[in-house]
Design a protein around this motif. Structure first.
Motif, PDB file in Angstrom:
ATOM      1  N   ALA A 155       0.843  -1.191   0.000  1.00  0.00           N
ATOM      2  CA  ALA A 155       0.000   0.000   0.000  1.00  0.00           C
ATOM      3  C   ALA A 155       0.883   1.247   0.000  1.00  0.00           C
ATOM      4  CB  ALA A 155      -0.917  -0.006   1.222  1.00  0.00           C
ATOM      5  N   VAL A 156       0.363   2.341  -0.546  1.00  0.00           N
ATOM      6  CA  VAL A 156       1.164   3.543  -0.741  1.00  0.00           C
ATOM      7  C   VAL A 156       1.751   4.051   0.577  1.00  0.00           C
ATOM      8  CG1 VAL A 156       1.090   5.962  -1.463  1.00  0.00           C
ATOM      9  CG2 VAL A 156      -0.076   4.214  -2.833  1.00  0.00           C
ATOM     10  N   LYS A 157       0.949   4.091   1.641  1.00  0.00           N
ATOM     11  CA  LYS A 157       1.452   4.608   2.918  1.00  0.00           C
ATOM     12  C   LYS A 157       2.558   3.726   3.474  1.00  0.00           C
ATOM     13  CE  LYS A 157      -2.581   7.235   4.496  1.00  0.00           C
ATOM     14  NZ  LYS A 157      -3.590   7.384   5.568  1.00  0.00           N
ATOM     15  N   LYS A 158       2.401   2.408   3.354  1.00  0.00           N
ATOM     16  CA  LYS A 158       3.435   1.480   3.828  1.00  0.00           C
ATOM     17  C   LYS A 158       4.727   1.668   3.033  1.00  0.00           C
ATOM     18  CE  LYS A 158       1.347  -1.434   6.834  1.00  0.00           C
ATOM     19  NZ  LYS A 158       1.895  -1.884   8.141  1.00  0.00           N
ATOM     20  N   VAL A 159       4.577   1.823   1.734  1.00  0.00           N
ATOM     21  CA  VAL A 159       5.747   1.987   0.877  1.00  0.00           C
ATOM     22  C   VAL A 159       6.453   3.307   1.180  1.00  0.00           C
ATOM     23  CG1 VAL A 159       6.441   2.414  -1.515  1.00  0.00           C
ATOM     24  CG2 VAL A 159       4.975   0.468  -0.964  1.00  0.00           C
ATOM     25  N   GLU A 160       5.677   4.377   1.376  1.00  0.00           N
ATOM     26  CA  GLU A 160       6.285   5.676   1.675  1.00  0.00           C
ATOM     27  C   GLU A 160       7.083   5.633   2.980  1.00  0.00           C
ATOM     28  OE1 GLU A 160       6.732   8.651   0.090  1.00  0.00           O
ATOM     29  OE2 GLU A 160       6.151   7.365  -1.576  1.00  0.00           O
ATOM     30  N   ALA A 161       6.646   4.796   3.909  1.00  0.00           N
ATOM     31  CA  ALA A 161       7.387   4.667   5.168  1.00  0.00           C
ATOM     32  C   ALA A 161       8.766   4.049   4.951  1.00  0.00           C
ATOM     33  CB  ALA A 161       6.582   3.830   6.162  1.00  0.00           C
ATOM     34  N   GLU A 184      18.934  19.075 -12.545  1.00  0.00           N
ATOM     35  CA  GLU A 184      19.008  20.451 -12.072  1.00  0.00           C
ATOM     36  C   GLU A 184      17.686  20.994 -11.544  1.00  0.00           C
ATOM     37  OE1 GLU A 184      20.499  22.351 -15.547  1.00  0.00           O
ATOM     38  OE2 GLU A 184      22.332  21.134 -15.583  1.00  0.00           O
ATOM     39  N   GLY A 185      16.599  20.252 -11.713  1.00  0.00           N
ATOM     40  CA  GLY A 185      15.297  20.727 -11.247  1.00  0.00           C
ATOM     41  C   GLY A 185      15.161  20.649  -9.734  1.00  0.00           C
ATOM     42  N   ASP A 186      14.502  21.652  -9.140  1.00  0.00           N
ATOM     43  CA  ASP A 186      14.295  21.681  -7.697  1.00  0.00           C
ATOM     44  C   ASP A 186      12.934  21.130  -7.287  1.00  0.00           C
ATOM     45  OD1 ASP A 186      16.774  22.886  -7.256  1.00  0.00           O
ATOM     46  OD2 ASP A 186      15.959  24.899  -7.604  1.00  0.00           O
ATOM     47  N   ASP A 187      12.007  21.048  -8.221  1.00  0.00           N
ATOM     48  CA  ASP A 187      10.649  20.604  -7.932  1.00  0.00           C
ATOM     49  C   ASP A 187      10.607  19.073  -7.874  1.00  0.00           C
ATOM     50  OD1 ASP A 187       7.965  20.132  -7.705  1.00  0.00           O
ATOM     51  OD2 ASP A 187       7.386  21.249  -9.506  1.00  0.00           O
ATOM     52  N   PRO A 188      10.176  18.473  -6.733  1.00  0.00           N
ATOM     53  CA  PRO A 188      10.076  17.008  -6.658  1.00  0.00           C
ATOM     54  C   PRO A 188       9.177  16.407  -7.733  1.00  0.00           C
ATOM     55  CG  PRO A 188       9.808  18.003  -4.484  1.00  0.00           C
ATOM     56  CD  PRO A 188       9.792  19.126  -5.474  1.00  0.00           C
ATOM     57  N   GLU A 189       8.242  17.190  -8.238  1.00  0.00           N
ATOM     58  CA  GLU A 189       7.340  16.701  -9.272  1.00  0.00           C
ATOM     59  C   GLU A 189       8.100  16.377 -10.558  1.00  0.00           C
ATOM     60  OE1 GLU A 189       3.792  15.452 -11.042  1.00  0.00           O
ATOM     61  OE2 GLU A 189       4.290  15.857  -8.937  1.00  0.00           O
ATOM     62  N   VAL A 190       9.259  17.012 -10.768  1.00  0.00           N
ATOM     63  CA  VAL A 190      10.078  16.716 -11.945  1.00  0.00           C
ATOM     64  C   VAL A 190      10.530  15.255 -11.901  1.00  0.00           C
ATOM     65  CG1 VAL A 190      12.246  17.223 -13.136  1.00  0.00           C
ATOM     66  CG2 VAL A 190      10.839  19.087 -12.239  1.00  0.00           C
ATOM     67  N   VAL A 191      10.929  14.793 -10.732  1.00  0.00           N
ATOM     68  CA  VAL A 191      11.359  13.406 -10.578  1.00  0.00           C
ATOM     69  C   VAL A 191      10.189  12.459 -10.788  1.00  0.00           C
ATOM     70  CG1 VAL A 191      12.372  11.716  -9.010  1.00  0.00           C
ATOM     71  CG2 VAL A 191      13.209  14.071  -9.009  1.00  0.00           C
ATOM     72  N   VAL A 192       9.041  12.788 -10.226  1.00  0.00           N
ATOM     73  CA  VAL A 192       7.843  11.948 -10.373  1.00  0.00           C
ATOM     74  C   VAL A 192       7.479  11.807 -11.849  1.00  0.00           C
ATOM     75  CG1 VAL A 192       5.368  11.777  -9.877  1.00  0.00           C
ATOM     76  CG2 VAL A 192       6.957  12.507  -8.081  1.00  0.00           C
ATOM     77  N   ARG A 193       7.475  12.900 -12.569  1.00  0.00           N
ATOM     78  CA  ARG A 193       7.134  12.866 -13.994  1.00  0.00           C
ATOM     79  C   ARG A 193       8.187  12.103 -14.800  1.00  0.00           C
ATOM     80  NH1 ARG A 193       3.442  16.904 -16.597  1.00  0.00           N
ATOM     81  NH2 ARG A 193       2.110  17.689 -14.931  1.00  0.00           N
ATOM     82  N   ALA A 194       9.450  12.257 -14.405  1.00  0.00           N
ATOM     83  CA  ALA A 194      10.519  11.550 -15.116  1.00  0.00           C
ATOM     84  C   ALA A 194      10.350  10.046 -14.985  1.00  0.00           C
ATOM     85  CB  ALA A 194      11.884  11.982 -14.573  1.00  0.00           C
ATOM     86  N   GLU A 212       7.554   8.354 -14.501  1.00  0.00           N
ATOM     87  CA  GLU A 212       6.414   7.906 -15.315  1.00  0.00           C
ATOM     88  C   GLU A 212       6.752   7.917 -16.796  1.00  0.00           C
ATOM     89  OE1 GLU A 212       3.905   6.555 -13.793  1.00  0.00           O
ATOM     90  OE2 GLU A 212       4.775   7.134 -11.872  1.00  0.00           O
ATOM     91  N   GLU A 213       7.483   8.930 -17.247  1.00  0.00           N
ATOM     92  CA  GLU A 213       7.834   9.008 -18.658  1.00  0.00           C
ATOM     93  C   GLU A 213       8.809   7.906 -19.044  1.00  0.00           C
ATOM     94  OE1 GLU A 213       8.451  10.696 -22.670  1.00  0.00           O
ATOM     95  OE2 GLU A 213       6.855  10.111 -21.278  1.00  0.00           O
ATOM     96  N   LEU A 214       9.763   7.596 -18.187  1.00  0.00           N
ATOM     97  CA  LEU A 214      10.704   6.520 -18.497  1.00  0.00           C
ATOM     98  C   LEU A 214       9.989   5.168 -18.504  1.00  0.00           C
ATOM     99  CD1 LEU A 214      13.739   7.869 -16.502  1.00  0.00           C
ATOM    100  CD2 LEU A 214      13.751   7.348 -18.951  1.00  0.00           C
ATOM    101  N   LEU A 215       9.032   4.970 -17.621  1.00  0.00           N
ATOM    102  CA  LEU A 215       8.246   3.740 -17.640  1.00  0.00           C
ATOM    103  C   LEU A 215       7.458   3.623 -18.945  1.00  0.00           C
ATOM    104  CD1 LEU A 215       6.947   3.780 -13.944  1.00  0.00           C
ATOM    105  CD2 LEU A 215       8.334   1.958 -14.953  1.00  0.00           C
ATOM    106  N   PRO A 253       3.537   0.642  -6.417  1.00  0.00           N
ATOM    107  CA  PRO A 253       3.950   1.730  -5.507  1.00  0.00           C
ATOM    108  C   PRO A 253       5.400   1.598  -5.059  1.00  0.00           C
ATOM    109  CG  PRO A 253       1.781   0.899  -4.891  1.00  0.00           C
ATOM    110  CD  PRO A 253       2.334  -0.066  -5.891  1.00  0.00           C
ATOM    111  N   LEU A 254       5.853   0.364  -4.804  1.00  0.00           N
ATOM    112  CA  LEU A 254       7.232   0.143  -4.387  1.00  0.00           C
ATOM    113  C   LEU A 254       8.196   0.455  -5.534  1.00  0.00           C
ATOM    114  CD1 LEU A 254       9.239  -0.841  -2.247  1.00  0.00           C
ATOM    115  CD2 LEU A 254       8.886  -3.178  -3.114  1.00  0.00           C
ATOM    116  N   ALA A 255       7.880  -0.017  -6.735  1.00  0.00           N
ATOM    117  CA  ALA A 255       8.739   0.243  -7.887  1.00  0.00           C
ATOM    118  C   ALA A 255       8.852   1.733  -8.156  1.00  0.00           C
ATOM    119  CB  ALA A 255       8.198  -0.476  -9.123  1.00  0.00           C
ATOM    120  N   ARG A 256       7.726   2.435  -8.113  1.00  0.00           N
ATOM    121  CA  ARG A 256       7.752   3.886  -8.350  1.00  0.00           C
ATOM    122  C   ARG A 256       8.630   4.586  -7.313  1.00  0.00           C
ATOM    123  NH1 ARG A 256       2.039   3.403 -10.422  1.00  0.00           N
ATOM    124  NH2 ARG A 256       2.051   4.546 -12.416  1.00  0.00           N
ATOM    125  N   MET A 257       8.453   4.226  -6.045  1.00  0.00           N
ATOM    126  CA  MET A 257       9.226   4.881  -5.003  1.00  0.00           C
ATOM    127  C   MET A 257      10.717   4.627  -5.157  1.00  0.00           C
ATOM    128  SD  MET A 257      10.922   4.250  -1.912  1.00  0.00           S
ATOM    129  CE  MET A 257      10.199   2.835  -1.079  1.00  0.00           C
TER     130      MET A 257
END
Length: 410
Positions: free
Chosen positions: A117-123, A274-284, A286-289, A363-367
């Motif tokens: 589950a997402v919360k377990k994985v985030e921990a 070089e990006g400071d926004d964590p969303e850049v990593v999240v999008r990267a 998903e795009e690589l997947l 969720p684990l793979a994404r994290m």
């Protein structure tokens, strides 16, 4: 009709192309041109399998999602018409609940859902960050070049899944060697069967130990289901085998292949580094997947009732193969789909499947990928390929695509 082995147009208009199709050698990140040709012709095409039987190849995104979400489409390998990847002697049997249908699929899947589950994985994120940082420290302290697969890409998911399952990481050489054989298409049936029995026997022994002396790991939870009479010892072993293979082999290949793709696209790597926004990593991630999609033999199903779709009727007892790597390149869904663009919103990709059988461990793979892609290139900003791209050996001999080795320096 295009002959997918030669790329030439067949003289016989009713010729059925063969599957599996060769990967594109000109660009190792792209699906073969023949797949794109078939996608342009329409969403469905008949293909001929290794044994001469025929199945429907589904090349477009909308039809793939529709069929993966349809209860008339079965994941059960024993169903008539199921398009198997190899001969029965190759040892392709059921791999726990992913090759079953509801209600048994749902019953077994629920037993191992909670840890993913997402919360377990985030921990787990801080622990994964420590693993990644520690491996980078070791790389920087040692000589270069190094094989990124050996020193980084493979240890990360292996350490994580071992910790989750309660499998001693000291045994990683044993299970990694045998699971590589299990997913290698060039291995003989005897080799794959022997490797599967070795790993299954090892895990069966661990299940037995957890039955006698349970802990707080996932394997103990599975063993507890045996004690409660909800699973047989064999079912528990199959479940552990599935989680062990899926938990390290796929993510390790994405780490290495994603790194290579970024090194070949320095503009995208610069945006990520070089990006400071964590969303850049999240999008990267998903795009690589979407862009890479490492399962190249398709998600395979059997149809249990007639289905009318895209102007065709797929009959009960016929097989379907979702070519997800070309589905993720559907221009109707992803603009300029052959371009790697980490700024796009690629979350709709089908890299993890769709419907009730979509990947449990996503969720684990994404994290893990977020931690890796968000850390490695910032800590080693001069990371580069040590050698030429043409010298990199790609896993065209395996069910899961990637690279055998990735020599890097800095």
């Amino acid at each position: 009709m295009v002959d997918t082995l030669t790329g030439r147009t067949s003289e016989a208009p009713d010729a059925v192309p063969e599957f599996p199709m060769p990967r594109q050698s000109r660009c190792p990140f792209d699906p073969p041109p023949a797949l794109k040709d078939l996608q342009q012709q329409g969403p469905l095409a008949k293909v001929r399998l290794w044994d001469g039987s025929e199945s429907w190849l589904v090349t477009r995104y909308a039809e793939q999602r529709a069929l993966l979400g349809d209860p008339r489409v079965s994941a059960d390998t024993d169903r008539p018409g199921y398009p198997t990847k190899a001969s029965p002697e190759a040892g392709e049997g059921k791999l726990s609940f992913i090759m079953m249908d509801d209600p048994e699929h749902a019953r077994l899947r629920r037993m191992v859902t909670a840890p993913f589950a997402v919360k377990k994985v985030e921990a787990l994120r801080p622990a994964v960050q420590r693993i990644v940082d520690g491996l980078i420290d070791d790389m920087l302290a040692g000589p270069a070049p190094v094989d990124l697969v050996d020193v980084f890409a493979l240890p990360i998911p292996s350490l994580v899944i071992c910790e989750l399952l309660g499998v001693p990481y000291e045994e990683h050489d044993f299970f990694q060697e045998h699971t590589r054989t299990m997913v290698r298409t060039t291995a003989t049936p005897e080799e794959r069967g022997a490797a599967s029995r070795e790993v299954a026997g090892y895990l069966a022994g661990l299940v037995g130990k957890r039955i006698a002396e349970p802990g707080d790991d996932l394997l103990s939870g599975i063993a507890g289901r045996v004690t409660a009479g909800e699973l047989t010892h064999q079912q528990a072993t199959e479940m552990a085998l599935l989680l062990l293979i899926a938990g390290h082999e796929t993510t390790a290949n994405m780490i290495a292949l994603g790194t290579l793709a970024l090194l070949q696209h320095p503009d995208q790597l610069a945006l990520l580094r070089e990006g400071d926004d964590p969303e850049v990593v999240v999008r990267a991630v998903e795009e690589l997947l979407r862009y890479l999609h490492i399962t190249h033999l398709g998600r395979r199903r059997a149809v249990t009732e007639d289905i009318e779709i895209a102007g065709q009727v797929i009959r009960a007892g016929e097989g379907v193969i979702m070519a997800n790597e070309i589905g993720n390149r559907d221009p109707e869904v992803f603009a300029d789909p052959d371009r790697l663009d980490i700024t796009r919103d690629a979350r709709r990709h089908v890299a993890f499947g769709f419907g009730v059988h979509q990947c449990l461990g996503q969720p684990l793979a994404r994290m893990e990928l977020q931690v890796v892609y968000g850390t490695l290139y910032r800590r080693i900003p001069t990371l580069r390929l040590a050698g030429d791209l043409q010298d990199v050996r790609f896993k065209t001999d395996a069910f899961i695509y990637g690279v055998h080795e990735l020599p890097v320096s800095w």
